[in-house]
Design a protein around this motif. Structure first.
Motif, PDB file in Angstrom:
ATOM      1  N   UNK A  15       4.543  68.305  86.515  1.00 64.35           N
ATOM      2  CA  UNK A  15       3.863  68.069  85.241  1.00 64.35           C
ATOM      3  C   UNK A  15       4.905  67.834  84.156  1.00 64.35           C
ATOM      4  N   UNK A  16       4.529  66.995  83.205  1.00 69.24           N
ATOM      5  CA  UNK A  16       5.414  66.689  82.094  1.00 69.24           C
ATOM      6  C   UNK A  16       4.603  66.649  80.808  1.00 69.24           C
ATOM      7  N   UNK A  17       5.121  67.320  79.768  1.00 68.90           N
ATOM      8  CA  UNK A  17       4.479  67.358  78.451  1.00 68.90           C
ATOM      9  C   UNK A  17       5.424  66.749  77.419  1.00 68.90           C
ATOM     10  N   UNK A  18       5.015  65.624  76.865  1.00 66.64           N
ATOM     11  CA  UNK A  18       5.775  64.939  75.829  1.00 66.64           C
ATOM     12  C   UNK A  18       5.169  65.302  74.479  1.00 66.64           C
ATOM     13  N   UNK A  19       6.007  65.365  73.421  1.00 64.94           N
ATOM     14  CA  UNK A  19       5.438  65.883  72.172  1.00 64.94           C
ATOM     15  C   UNK A  19       6.066  65.363  70.885  1.00 64.94           C
ATOM     16  N   UNK A  20       7.218  64.721  70.921  1.00 66.28           N
ATOM     17  CA  UNK A  20       7.870  64.473  69.635  1.00 66.28           C
ATOM     18  C   UNK A  20       7.557  63.113  69.030  1.00 66.28           C
ATOM     19  N   UNK A  21       8.167  62.820  67.907  1.00 62.83           N
ATOM     20  CA  UNK A  21       7.846  61.608  67.151  1.00 62.83           C
ATOM     21  C   UNK A  21       8.222  60.328  67.894  1.00 62.83           C
ATOM     22  N   UNK A  22       9.076  60.433  68.900  1.00 65.72           N
ATOM     23  CA  UNK A  22       9.500  59.250  69.660  1.00 65.72           C
ATOM     24  C   UNK A  22       8.780  59.128  70.995  1.00 65.72           C
ATOM     25  N   UNK A  38       4.316  60.844  91.996  1.00 63.19           N
ATOM     26  CA  UNK A  38       3.154  61.751  92.022  1.00 63.19           C
ATOM     27  C   UNK A  38       3.303  62.808  90.929  1.00 63.19           C
ATOM     28  N   UNK A  39       3.062  62.402  89.699  1.00 63.03           N
ATOM     29  CA  UNK A  39       3.311  63.255  88.544  1.00 63.03           C
ATOM     30  C   UNK A  39       2.153  63.137  87.567  1.00 63.03           C
ATOM     31  N   UNK A  40       1.914  64.203  86.811  1.00 58.41           N
ATOM     32  CA  UNK A  40       0.904  64.182  85.749  1.00 58.41           C
ATOM     33  C   UNK A  40       1.632  64.301  84.420  1.00 58.41           C
ATOM     34  N   UNK A  41       1.370  63.343  83.525  1.00 60.57           N
ATOM     35  CA  UNK A  41       2.066  63.277  82.242  1.00 60.57           C
ATOM     36  C   UNK A  41       1.052  63.428  81.118  1.00 60.57           C
ATOM     37  N   UNK A  42       1.371  64.318  80.180  1.00 57.76           N
ATOM     38  CA  UNK A  42       0.496  64.595  79.043  1.00 57.76           C
ATOM     39  C   UNK A  42       1.292  64.454  77.755  1.00 57.76           C
ATOM     40  N   UNK A  43       0.574  64.199  76.668  1.00 57.71           N
ATOM     41  CA  UNK A  43       1.233  64.042  75.382  1.00 57.71           C
ATOM     42  C   UNK A  43       0.486  64.811  74.301  1.00 57.71           C
ATOM     43  N   UNK A  44       1.250  65.471  73.449  1.00 60.40           N
ATOM     44  CA  UNK A  44       0.720  66.110  72.252  1.00 60.40           C
ATOM     45  C   UNK A  44       1.070  65.245  71.044  1.00 60.40           C
ATOM     46  N   UNK A  45       0.244  65.320  70.023  1.00 62.24           N
ATOM     47  CA  UNK A  45       0.542  64.631  68.779  1.00 62.24           C
ATOM     48  C   UNK A  45       1.604  65.426  68.015  1.00 62.24           C
ATOM     49  N   UNK A  63      -6.379  78.688  61.774  1.00 58.55           N
ATOM     50  CA  UNK A  63      -6.886  78.198  63.059  1.00 58.55           C
ATOM     51  C   UNK A  63      -6.507  76.730  63.173  1.00 58.55           C
ATOM     52  N   UNK A  64      -5.968  76.354  64.319  1.00 57.49           N
ATOM     53  CA  UNK A  64      -5.477  74.992  64.525  1.00 57.49           C
ATOM     54  C   UNK A  64      -5.971  74.482  65.870  1.00 57.49           C
ATOM     55  N   UNK A  65      -6.436  73.248  65.883  1.00 58.64           N
ATOM     56  CA  UNK A  65      -6.765  72.592  67.145  1.00 58.64           C
ATOM     57  C   UNK A  65      -5.585  71.692  67.535  1.00 58.64           C
ATOM     58  N   UNK A  66      -5.158  71.821  68.785  1.00 63.05           N
ATOM     59  CA  UNK A  66      -4.065  71.003  69.305  1.00 63.05           C
ATOM     60  C   UNK A  66      -4.554  70.326  70.585  1.00 63.05           C
ATOM     61  N   UNK A  67      -5.038  69.101  70.485  1.00 65.82           N
ATOM     62  CA  UNK A  67      -5.480  68.381  71.692  1.00 65.82           C
ATOM     63  C   UNK A  67      -4.294  67.761  72.432  1.00 65.82           C
ATOM     64  N   UNK A  68      -4.526  67.434  73.691  1.00 66.87           N
ATOM     65  CA  UNK A  68      -3.520  66.680  74.440  1.00 66.87           C
ATOM     66  C   UNK A  68      -4.182  65.430  75.012  1.00 66.87           C
ATOM     67  N   UNK A  69      -3.370  64.470  75.352  1.00 70.67           N
ATOM     68  CA  UNK A  69      -3.826  63.214  75.941  1.00 70.67           C
ATOM     69  C   UNK A  69      -3.192  63.073  77.312  1.00 70.67           C
ATOM     70  N   UNK A  70      -3.980  62.699  78.287  1.00 68.46           N
ATOM     71  CA  UNK A  70      -3.449  62.454  79.631  1.00 68.46           C
ATOM     72  C   UNK A  70      -2.924  61.030  79.699  1.00 68.46           C
ATOM     73  N   UNK A  71      -1.632  60.877  79.947  1.00 72.37           N
ATOM     74  CA  UNK A  71      -1.013  59.552  80.035  1.00 72.37           C
ATOM     75  C   UNK A  71      -0.980  59.027  81.458  1.00 72.37           C
TER      76      UNK A  71
END
Length: 194
Positions: free
Chosen positions: A121-128, A144-151, A185-193
């Motif tokens: 699994x990989x979580x990307x998150x920064x401005x780039x 065979x990898x799952x990639x996700x991104x946070x805003x 309270x904060x909502x932090x969604x992720x996106x599946x890439x």
């Protein structure tokens, strides 16, 4: 009297920066997996690691902390050990079940991770992140990898509430974290890439 090079070496060694330690008490409600543990996490923030990156590590840990995995989930040495993921799950036989990385790593690193681990699994998150993904997407689709991104702005908002001790409630529902801190309270969604 010591030689100048010995003196300088000793002096620089004593000035080495140490990690900052954070204590997190998290009331986790993972509605996706019907899992409701209380997590008591100790996280070491490497001197070169940002608060944002550290929080993404924490969120990834929470997301993968299912009833059948959370006892064996571990933060690794992270930035201090380039041959390890940020988080791993090893079975009782020492087999690597989960390799979880944070950031925008190279294709070669993740190719190696996929060879070593049953799930990667990989979580990307920064401005780039968007630029990094555009440049690497084609290669990553071969793995065979799952990639996700946070805003990035969501992660920055969350980082404003970091303290040395944090008592947070986190609810995971669909593709979002709903986080309650002492202040907000904060909502932090992720996106599946991938």
């Amino acid at each position: 009297m010591p030689y100048p090079c010995e003196y300088n070496f000793t002096k620089s060694k004593s000035m080495a920066l140490k990690p900052t330690i954070y204590k997190l008490n998290i009331a986790l409600a993972d509605l996706n997996n019907q899992h409701y543990p209380t997590l008591h996490l100790t996280m070491a923030q490497h001197p070169s690691e940002t608060s944002e990156r550290m929080l993404v590590r924490m969120l990834a840990f929470c997301r993968h902390s299912h009833a059948d995995t959370h006892e064996l989930m571990r933060f690794t040495k992270g930035l201090s050990a380039t041959d390890e993921p940020d988080i791993w799950h090893k079975g009782l036989d020492d087999a690597l079940n989960y390799w979880i990385d944070i950031g925008e790593p190279s294709f070669d690193r993740m190719k190696k991770a996929c060879r070593l681990s049953k799930e990667t699994y990989l979580y990307s998150f920064n401005s780039k992140s968007a630029v990094w993904w555009k440049q690497n997407q084609e290669q990553f689709t071969k793995l065979p990898i799952k990639v996700f991104s946070f805003d990035w702005t969501d992660i920055q908002s969350l980082a404003k509430h970091v303290g040395r001790t944090m008592n947070w409630s986190i609810t995971i529902s669909d593709e979002s974290f709903f986080i309650s801190t002492n202040e907000t309270q904060i909502e932090v969604p992720w996106v599946s890439l991938l």
